[in-house]
Design a protein around this motif. Structure first.
Motif, PDB file in Angstrom:
ATOM      1  N   ARG A 226      51.002 -23.460  57.653  1.00  0.00           N
ATOM      2  CA  ARG A 226      50.510 -22.076  57.758  1.00  0.00           C
ATOM      3  C   ARG A 226      50.799 -21.254  56.514  1.00  0.00           C
ATOM      4  NH1 ARG A 226      50.433 -19.464  63.692  1.00  0.00           N
ATOM      5  NH2 ARG A 226      49.399 -17.913  62.397  1.00  0.00           N
ATOM      6  N   ASN A 227      50.985 -21.908  55.368  1.00  0.00           N
ATOM      7  CA  ASN A 227      51.064 -21.187  54.108  1.00  0.00           C
ATOM      8  C   ASN A 227      49.654 -20.835  53.659  1.00  0.00           C
ATOM      9  OD1 ASN A 227      53.947 -21.132  53.245  1.00  0.00           O
ATOM     10  ND2 ASN A 227      53.725 -23.346  53.458  1.00  0.00           N
ATOM     11  N   LEU A 228      49.459 -19.585  53.276  1.00  0.00           N
ATOM     12  CA  LEU A 228      48.155 -19.115  52.830  1.00  0.00           C
ATOM     13  C   LEU A 228      48.093 -19.170  51.306  1.00  0.00           C
ATOM     14  CD1 LEU A 228      45.408 -17.718  53.395  1.00  0.00           C
ATOM     15  CD2 LEU A 228      46.634 -15.535  53.207  1.00  0.00           C
ATOM     16  N   TYR A 229      47.100 -19.888  50.789  1.00  0.00           N
ATOM     17  CA  TYR A 229      46.901 -20.030  49.346  1.00  0.00           C
ATOM     18  C   TYR A 229      45.618 -19.320  48.931  1.00  0.00           C
ATOM     19  CZ  TYR A 229      50.440 -23.721  49.445  1.00  0.00           C
ATOM     20  OH  TYR A 229      51.602 -24.429  49.608  1.00  0.00           O
ATOM     21  N   LEU A 230      45.641 -18.777  47.716  1.00  0.00           N
ATOM     22  CA  LEU A 230      44.464 -18.139  47.142  1.00  0.00           C
ATOM     23  C   LEU A 230      44.218 -18.718  45.752  1.00  0.00           C
ATOM     24  CD1 LEU A 230      42.218 -15.995  47.002  1.00  0.00           C
ATOM     25  CD2 LEU A 230      43.928 -14.406  46.087  1.00  0.00           C
ATOM     26  N   LEU A 231      43.043 -19.311  45.565  1.00  0.00           N
ATOM     27  CA  LEU A 231      42.616 -19.799  44.263  1.00  0.00           C
ATOM     28  C   LEU A 231      41.734 -18.723  43.653  1.00  0.00           C
ATOM     29  CD1 LEU A 231      42.662 -22.177  42.291  1.00  0.00           C
ATOM     30  CD2 LEU A 231      40.718 -23.144  43.523  1.00  0.00           C
ATOM     31  N   ASP A 232      42.191 -18.150  42.545  1.00  0.00           N
ATOM     32  CA  ASP A 232      41.507 -17.022  41.921  1.00  0.00           C
ATOM     33  C   ASP A 232      40.037 -17.359  41.656  1.00  0.00           C
ATOM     34  OD1 ASP A 232      40.628 -15.458  39.306  1.00  0.00           O
ATOM     35  OD2 ASP A 232      42.252 -14.326  40.210  1.00  0.00           O
TER      36      ASP A 232
ATOM     37  N   MET B 121      38.090 -16.266  39.302  1.00  0.00           N
ATOM     38  CA  MET B 121      37.667 -16.268  37.903  1.00  0.00           C
ATOM     39  C   MET B 121      38.525 -17.155  37.014  1.00  0.00           C
ATOM     40  SD  MET B 121      35.038 -14.339  38.046  1.00  0.00           S
ATOM     41  CE  MET B 121      34.707 -14.103  36.292  1.00  0.00           C
ATOM     42  N   THR B 122      39.778 -17.366  37.362  1.00  0.00           N
ATOM     43  CA  THR B 122      40.685 -18.133  36.511  1.00  0.00           C
ATOM     44  C   THR B 122      41.302 -19.276  37.309  1.00  0.00           C
ATOM     45  OG1 THR B 122      42.663 -16.839  37.063  1.00  0.00           O
ATOM     46  CG2 THR B 122      41.269 -15.994  35.287  1.00  0.00           C
ATOM     47  N   ASN B 123      42.040 -20.120  36.610  1.00  0.00           N
ATOM     48  CA  ASN B 123      42.727 -21.237  37.251  1.00  0.00           C
ATOM     49  C   ASN B 123      44.127 -20.810  37.679  1.00  0.00           C
ATOM     50  OD1 ASN B 123      40.576 -23.217  36.753  1.00  0.00           O
ATOM     51  ND2 ASN B 123      41.126 -22.932  34.610  1.00  0.00           N
ATOM     52  N   ARG B 124      44.181 -19.785  38.514  1.00  0.00           N
ATOM     53  CA  ARG B 124      45.442 -19.291  39.052  1.00  0.00           C
ATOM     54  C   ARG B 124      45.485 -19.565  40.550  1.00  0.00           C
ATOM     55  NH1 ARG B 124      49.449 -16.021  37.612  1.00  0.00           N
ATOM     56  NH2 ARG B 124      48.362 -15.282  35.743  1.00  0.00           N
ATOM     57  N   LEU B 125      46.575 -20.191  40.998  1.00  0.00           N
ATOM     58  CA  LEU B 125      46.772 -20.474  42.415  1.00  0.00           C
ATOM     59  C   LEU B 125      47.996 -19.710  42.895  1.00  0.00           C
ATOM     60  CD1 LEU B 125      45.991 -22.065  44.956  1.00  0.00           C
ATOM     61  CD2 LEU B 125      47.444 -23.923  44.137  1.00  0.00           C
ATOM     62  N   THR B 126      47.837 -18.990  44.004  1.00  0.00           N
ATOM     63  CA  THR B 126      48.919 -18.172  44.542  1.00  0.00           C
ATOM     64  C   THR B 126      49.210 -18.590  45.973  1.00  0.00           C
ATOM     65  OG1 THR B 126      48.268 -16.291  43.170  1.00  0.00           O
ATOM     66  CG2 THR B 126      49.663 -15.827  45.080  1.00  0.00           C
ATOM     67  N   ASN B 127      50.487 -18.828  46.256  1.00  0.00           N
ATOM     68  CA  ASN B 127      50.930 -18.982  47.638  1.00  0.00           C
ATOM     69  C   ASN B 127      51.269 -17.583  48.121  1.00  0.00           C
ATOM     70  OD1 ASN B 127      52.408 -19.335  50.027  1.00  0.00           O
ATOM     71  ND2 ASN B 127      53.186 -21.318  49.387  1.00  0.00           N
ATOM     72  N   ILE B 128      50.338 -16.985  48.866  1.00  0.00           N
ATOM     73  CA  ILE B 128      50.513 -15.599  49.305  1.00  0.00           C
ATOM     74  C   ILE B 128      51.681 -15.490  50.268  1.00  0.00           C
ATOM     75  CG2 ILE B 128      49.406 -13.716  50.561  1.00  0.00           C
ATOM     76  CD1 ILE B 128      46.765 -14.597  49.404  1.00  0.00           C
ATOM     77  N   THR B 129      51.898 -16.521  51.067  1.00  0.00           N
ATOM     78  CA  THR B 129      52.972 -16.478  52.058  1.00  0.00           C
ATOM     79  C   THR B 129      54.339 -16.369  51.402  1.00  0.00           C
ATOM     80  OG1 THR B 129      51.609 -17.837  53.523  1.00  0.00           O
ATOM     81  CG2 THR B 129      53.948 -17.663  54.057  1.00  0.00           C
ATOM     82  N   THR B 130      54.556 -17.120  50.319  1.00  0.00           N
ATOM     83  CA  THR B 130      55.857 -17.111  49.628  1.00  0.00           C
ATOM     84  C   THR B 130      55.866 -16.202  48.410  1.00  0.00           C
ATOM     85  OG1 THR B 130      55.253 -19.020  48.251  1.00  0.00           O
ATOM     86  CG2 THR B 130      56.300 -19.470  50.388  1.00  0.00           C
ATOM     87  N   ASN B 131      54.710 -15.581  48.115  1.00  0.00           N
ATOM     88  CA  ASN B 131      54.588 -14.689  46.959  1.00  0.00           C
ATOM     89  C   ASN B 131      54.942 -15.404  45.652  1.00  0.00           C
ATOM     90  OD1 ASN B 131      53.930 -12.253  45.721  1.00  0.00           O
ATOM     91  ND2 ASN B 131      56.050 -11.542  45.753  1.00  0.00           N
ATOM     92  N   SER B 132      54.444 -16.627  45.498  1.00  0.00           N
ATOM     93  CA  SER B 132      54.635 -17.380  44.264  1.00  0.00           C
ATOM     94  C   SER B 132      53.274 -17.741  43.690  1.00  0.00           C
ATOM     95  CB  SER B 132      55.454 -18.653  44.518  1.00  0.00           C
ATOM     96  OG  SER B 132      54.844 -19.455  45.515  1.00  0.00           O
ATOM     97  N   SER B 133      53.203 -17.836  42.359  1.00  0.00           N
ATOM     98  CA  SER B 133      51.905 -18.011  41.717  1.00  0.00           C
ATOM     99  C   SER B 133      52.052 -18.870  40.469  1.00  0.00           C
ATOM    100  CB  SER B 133      51.315 -16.639  41.357  1.00  0.00           C
ATOM    101  OG  SER B 133      50.063 -16.770  40.741  1.00  0.00           O
ATOM    102  N   LYS B 134      50.963 -19.571  40.116  1.00  0.00           N
ATOM    103  CA  LYS B 134      50.960 -20.382  38.890  1.00  0.00           C
ATOM    104  C   LYS B 134      49.589 -20.298  38.230  1.00  0.00           C
ATOM    105  CE  LYS B 134      52.548 -23.295  35.832  1.00  0.00           C
ATOM    106  NZ  LYS B 134      53.003 -24.642  36.195  1.00  0.00           N
ATOM    107  N   TYR B 135      49.621 -20.078  36.916  1.00  0.00           N
ATOM    108  CA  TYR B 135      48.397 -20.025  36.116  1.00  0.00           C
ATOM    109  C   TYR B 135      48.367 -21.239  35.203  1.00  0.00           C
ATOM    110  CZ  TYR B 135      44.997 -18.270  32.702  1.00  0.00           C
ATOM    111  OH  TYR B 135      43.909 -18.117  31.880  1.00  0.00           O
ATOM    112  N   TRP B 136      47.242 -21.939  35.192  1.00  0.00           N
ATOM    113  CA  TRP B 136      47.089 -23.085  34.292  1.00  0.00           C
ATOM    114  C   TRP B 136      46.045 -22.770  33.237  1.00  0.00           C
ATOM    115  CZ3 TRP B 136      47.314 -24.229  39.683  1.00  0.00           C
ATOM    116  CH2 TRP B 136      48.508 -24.863  40.068  1.00  0.00           C
TER     117      TRP B 136
END
Length: 471
Positions: free
Chosen positions: A438-444, A446-461
């Protein structure tokens, strides 16, 4: 052509103008890489408070620029977004950051994106240093000509990011510690849920195995799995009948029947041409209640066939119209309490066939009462993200196509048929996915950024971390 021949040997006899330059006293990052300026053979320079980059082969490729020299036409610098190279640094040289250096103003013909540069009269002219052309990172060039992003911070220094190719597009599956996303040309990338490291492009055999799981999540809820084809819906004399109930009548007597709705099960409709054909689907809400959906065609079917859709809840010998759910359902999710969810997903792409379709969610309680979740969330479109024992997580939004107009009511909602919709997160554009935990992820978008909204963590490639795997 980039390193040694840019300085022409037959320039005019007049000595080029000399200017004082120095190395930046602040950090400089290019596409996420910190430049180790003190040990560069061709260090970054500052002139008139503007940072200059050397047009070596490595830097020009990292900046996605084509740099060419011709004895007659001089220097040409063009934007070329095909290059995707990690910035490379030629180290092993010792520079004195506190020392002033001398550069010369380039005195040969120069054009940038096919525009001639009057370099002698430029406030930030193109320079030469150690026989290499140096280019100014002014707003005019970085933003207007090359569409790069720049930022300045007293602590972080100067950051420059070139145009990035979008590589990761759609999250569709998770297993164990990994997420899986479609990339360019249906390539599949494996992404660690910890967001550590770079996504890995799978080889064809491994990608084909993972792709087979794309529809696993909601496969048990496909409406076709529940369809009752033994219960016939028939067209007789321009009247559509189910279990001896008149659902719709297109005969000449339709107008008379509409005048006394209390004595008829006929849904009020506008008189149109005669029915040419129709499609129906009958689904159970529970043992006592049925869901009936009709698509009525008024001529031979093609992309532009005039048609209407109608939905009914049939209970105790009555057919009650449900005008707020007017699409064929993709999914049926039965609940333990005898209620059911009916879901029609929004189209993944827009065409003449799908232009009128939207994402709809309808809850039908055990007594046949219907609740439109689109009305409750005030959203034109609802997308199913997750199912857990009758509770849903959905994305609520209005516009299918960009630019999206985001309303305050748009967002991520939890749906429970016995409670009002609960908003979990505000809406952000992009591709959403909820994993098995039940972790919610958001793939941006426009860019190659993935965010785990549930844990408030993000990574940009950076795209050079992803594109190089294609070659």
């Amino acid at each position: 052509m980039f390193v040694s021949i840019i300085h022409a040997t037959d320039q005019a006899s007049a000595a080029p103008k000399q200017v004082k330059v120095h190395m930046p006293a602040f950090n400089v990052e290019l596409n996420g890489i910190l430049i180790e300026n003190e040990h560069q053979k061709y260090p970054l320079l500052v002139y008139n408070d503007i940072t200059y980059f050397p047009m070596t082969w490595d830097y020009s490729r990292a900046l996605s620029l084509s740099v060419n020299w011709d004895q007659e036409s001089g220097l040409s610098i063009l934007r070329n977004n095909q290059f995707r190279q990690k910035p490379q640094q030629s180290l092993g040289f010792n520079n004195d950051p506190s020392h002033d250096y001398t550069a010369t103003v380039a005195d040969y013909p120069i054009n940038v994106n096919w525009k001639n540069i009057d370099n002698a009269n430029e406030p930030y002219p193109i320079l030469q240093f150690r026989d290499i052309t140096y280019f100014p990172m002014t707003w005019r060039f970085t933003h207007d000509e090359f569409e790069w992003d720049t930022s300045w911070d007293n602590k972080a220094g100067f950051k420059l990011a070139t145009i990035q190719h979008k590589v990761l597009y759609h999250l569709f599956y998770d297993e164990g510690d990994f997420l899986y996303a479609y990339g360019n040309q249906n390539d599949i990338y494996q992404i660690n849920k910890s967001l550590e490291g770079a996504p890995v492009r799978l080889a064809k055999d491994a990608a084909d195995k993972i792709a087979k799981h794309e529809k696993d999540r909601f496969q048990p809820y496909q409406a076709a799995n529940f369809e009752n084809k033994n219960e016939k819906v028939e067209l007789k004399d321009q009247t559509i009948i189910y279990k001896q109930l008149e659902l719709l009548s297109f005969s000449s007597s339709t107008e008379d029947k509409q005048k006394d709705k209390t004595k008829s099960n006929v849904m009020p409709i506008a008189l149109r041409n005669k029915v040419h054909s129709f499609e129906s689907i009958v689904l159970p809400v529970n043992n006592q209640i049925s869901f009936v959906h009709l698509t009525v065609y008024y001529s031979d079917r093609d992309i532009y066939t005039p048609q209407d859709s109608f939905t009914f809840i049939v209970k105790d010998g009555r057919a009650v119209p449900v005008p707020e759910f007017n699409q064929r359902p993709n999914y049926l999710i039965p609940n333990k309490d005898g209620s059911s969810w009916f879901i029609s997903q929004a189209p993944s792409s827009m065409s003449a066939r799908t232009a009128r379709l939207r994402g709809q969610v309808l809850h039908v309680s055990s007594d046949g009462t219907t609740t439109s979740m689109n009305n409750q969330t005030q959203a034109e479109n609802l997308d199913l993200l997750y199912v857990d024992q009758g509770a849903l997580i959905i994305r609520a939004y209005s516009d299918l196509l960009p630019p999206q107009q985001i309303k305050e009511t748009d967002g991520i909602y939890a749906l429970d048929g016995n409670k009002p919709a609960a908003k979990l997160y505000p809406y952000l554009p992009g591709d959403y996915y909820v994993d098995a935990s039940r972790n919610l992820y958001l793939l941006d978008g426009m860019t190659n950024r993935l965010t785990n909204i549930t844990t408030n963590s993000s990574k940009y490639w950076w795209d050079y971390e992803l594109m190089t795997q294609l070659y």
